[in-house]
Write a protein that holds these residues in place. Structure first.
Motif, PDB file in Angstrom:
ATOM      1  N   PRO A 161       7.365   0.211   1.866  1.00 61.76           N
ATOM      2  CA  PRO A 161       8.735   0.724   2.096  1.00 61.76           C
ATOM      3  C   PRO A 161       8.862   1.511   3.401  1.00 61.76           C
ATOM      4  O   PRO A 161       9.227   2.686   3.403  1.00 61.76           O
ATOM      5  N   ILE A 162       8.621   0.834   4.525  1.00 73.07           N
ATOM      6  CA  ILE A 162       8.702   1.552   5.801  1.00 73.07           C
ATOM      7  C   ILE A 162      10.151   1.797   6.220  1.00 73.07           C
ATOM      8  O   ILE A 162      10.441   2.752   6.946  1.00 73.07           O
ATOM      9  N   GLY A 163      11.080   0.943   5.767  1.00 71.98           N
ATOM     10  CA  GLY A 163      12.492   1.124   6.058  1.00 71.98           C
ATOM     11  C   GLY A 163      12.831   1.018   7.538  1.00 71.98           C
ATOM     12  O   GLY A 163      12.005   0.660   8.373  1.00 71.98           O
ATOM     13  N   ASP A 164      14.061   1.370   7.857  1.00 70.72           N
ATOM     14  CA  ASP A 164      14.533   1.304   9.248  1.00 70.72           C
ATOM     15  C   ASP A 164      13.778   2.276  10.152  1.00 70.72           C
ATOM     16  O   ASP A 164      13.502   1.972  11.319  1.00 70.72           O
ATOM     17  N   GLU A 165      13.431   3.434   9.609  1.00 70.75           N
ATOM     18  CA  GLU A 165      12.711   4.429  10.408  1.00 70.75           C
ATOM     19  C   GLU A 165      11.329   3.897  10.801  1.00 70.75           C
ATOM     20  O   GLU A 165      10.888   4.061  11.946  1.00 70.75           O
ATOM     21  N   GLY A 166      10.668   3.242   9.858  1.00 71.54           N
ATOM     22  CA  GLY A 166       9.357   2.670  10.159  1.00 71.54           C
ATOM     23  C   GLY A 166       9.447   1.540  11.162  1.00 71.54           C
ATOM     24  O   GLY A 166       8.599   1.412  12.054  1.00 71.54           O
ATOM     25  N   LEU A 167      10.495   0.716  11.033  1.00 69.15           N
ATOM     26  CA  LEU A 167      10.660  -0.380  11.987  1.00 69.15           C
ATOM     27  C   LEU A 167      10.954   0.156  13.383  1.00 69.15           C
ATOM     28  O   LEU A 167      10.517  -0.424  14.388  1.00 69.15           O
ATOM     29  N   ALA A 168      11.665   1.270  13.457  1.00 71.22           N
ATOM     30  CA  ALA A 168      11.918   1.897  14.762  1.00 71.22           C
ATOM     31  C   ALA A 168      10.601   2.337  15.406  1.00 71.22           C
ATOM     32  O   ALA A 168      10.416   2.185  16.626  1.00 71.22           O
TER      33      ALA A 168
ATOM     34  N   ARG B 225       1.832 -11.809  15.739  1.00 76.99           N
ATOM     35  CA  ARG B 225       2.362 -12.086  14.399  1.00 76.99           C
ATOM     36  C   ARG B 225       2.536 -10.772  13.647  1.00 76.99           C
ATOM     37  O   ARG B 225       1.624  -9.935  13.633  1.00 76.99           O
ATOM     38  N   LEU B 226       3.704 -10.633  13.002  1.00 72.73           N
ATOM     39  CA  LEU B 226       4.018  -9.400  12.286  1.00 72.73           C
ATOM     40  C   LEU B 226       4.658  -9.738  10.943  1.00 72.73           C
ATOM     41  O   LEU B 226       5.650 -10.462  10.890  1.00 72.73           O
ATOM     42  N   GLY B 227       4.074  -9.234   9.869  1.00 70.95           N
ATOM     43  CA  GLY B 227       4.589  -9.460   8.515  1.00 70.95           C
ATOM     44  C   GLY B 227       5.330  -8.243   7.999  1.00 70.95           C
ATOM     45  O   GLY B 227       4.749  -7.153   7.895  1.00 70.95           O
ATOM     46  N   LEU B 228       6.625  -8.428   7.676  1.00 67.87           N
ATOM     47  CA  LEU B 228       7.460  -7.321   7.207  1.00 67.87           C
ATOM     48  C   LEU B 228       8.318  -7.731   6.016  1.00 67.87           C
ATOM     49  O   LEU B 228       9.482  -7.353   5.902  1.00 67.87           O
ATOM     50  N   LYS B 229       7.767  -8.511   5.101  1.00 65.57           N
ATOM     51  CA  LYS B 229       8.510  -8.905   3.905  1.00 65.57           C
ATOM     52  C   LYS B 229       8.613  -7.719   2.940  1.00 65.57           C
ATOM     53  O   LYS B 229       7.674  -6.939   2.802  1.00 65.57           O
TER      54      LYS B 229
ATOM     55  N   CYS C 248       0.809  -1.227   0.000  1.00 66.77           N
ATOM     56  CA  CYS C 248       0.000   0.000   0.000  1.00 66.77           C
ATOM     57  C   CYS C 248       0.843   1.279   0.000  1.00 66.77           C
ATOM     58  O   CYS C 248       0.340   2.358   0.319  1.00 66.77           O
ATOM     59  N   ASP C 249       2.127   1.157  -0.357  1.00 62.67           N
ATOM     60  CA  ASP C 249       3.030   2.318  -0.425  1.00 62.67           C
ATOM     61  C   ASP C 249       3.150   3.053   0.914  1.00 62.67           C
ATOM     62  O   ASP C 249       3.289   4.281   0.968  1.00 62.67           O
ATOM     63  N   ILE C 250       3.115   2.309   2.000  1.00 63.59           N
ATOM     64  CA  ILE C 250       3.213   2.910   3.324  1.00 63.59           C
ATOM     65  C   ILE C 250       4.678   3.195   3.647  1.00 63.59           C
ATOM     66  O   ILE C 250       5.498   2.280   3.696  1.00 63.59           O
ATOM     67  N   THR C 251       4.985   4.443   3.865  1.00 67.83           N
ATOM     68  CA  THR C 251       6.329   4.850   4.293  1.00 67.83           C
ATOM     69  C   THR C 251       6.344   4.997   5.815  1.00 67.83           C
ATOM     70  O   THR C 251       5.323   4.832   6.480  1.00 67.83           O
TER      71      THR C 251
END
Length: 200
Positions: free
Chosen positions: A82-89, A103-107, A53-56
């Motif tokens: 494309p959440i990247g490292d900033e999104g994962l933080a 459960r978390l999907g981050l492929k 969904c193009d989520i940054t």
């Protein structure tokens, strides 16, 4: 997002469904505010999937208030965003205080080592995340093994908790079984007249 997409998501939640899914529907920052508000109107939701969904990171930040408002949420799939490292933080900060997400999907999310470091920092506080899909991210093997080890520890701890609960439940039943049986009269089987129990 178009209005029909928002309406469809809102209908999913208002109809009492336990899951909401958007697939390959671009979400803008303005859309994220609306979606977050929709999620806040459905606190009993269990599963959310926003796939491709193009989520940054910025858009995820706008969605997080809605996700935080879902206390029963146990599954979140953000594959292909494309959440990247900033999104994962941002997710790591949330996970440190989240009591339910299992459960978390981050492929395919553009995550590298810096994001993993932030995620690992959440695990001393998070004891519930038990499954993490992390394929197709540029994560060093060592960092990936560390995350999977933390997830495995949570999984083992959750299994042990379930066993203890089942053991307690069975002991509780056995404890009260005599009280129940004291009020039960077991009738002997009726034997037809003229027949011996051992007769064929």
């Amino acid at each position: 997002m178009s209005h029909p997409d928002i309406d469809r998501l809102y209908a999913q939640l208002r109809s009492g469904q336990s899951s909401a899914t958007l697939r390959r529907v671009p979400i803008t920052a303005a859309d994220a505010v609306i979606v977050s508000a929709v999620l806040q109107a459905a606190p009993r939701i269990l599963r959310v999937s926003f796939i491709g969904c193009d989520i940054t990171a910025a858009i995820l930040d706008a969605l997080l208030p809605g996700l935080r408002a879902c206390p029963a949420l146990s599954y979140l799939n953000l594959d292909g965003n494309p959440i990247g490292d900033e999104g994962l933080a941002l997710l790591a900060t949330w996970l440190a205080t989240n009591p339910k997400l299992e459960r978390l999907g981050l492929k395919h999310c553009g995550i590298a080592r810096a994001g993993i470091v932030r995620l690992l920092a959440a695990f001393p506080a998070n004891t519930v995340l038990q499954a993490l899909a992390f394929d197709a991210n540029a994560v060093p093997r060592g960092a990936l093994r560390a995350v999977m080890h933390a997830v495995a520890v949570n999984t083992i701890a959750a299994a042990a908790t379930r066993l203890r609960q089942e053991h307690h439940r069975r002991n509780h039943i056995l404890e009260y079984a005599p009280l129940f049986l004291d009020h039960v009269t077991i009738q002997p089987p009726k034997i037809p007249a003229g027949r011996h129990p051992s007769s064929s």
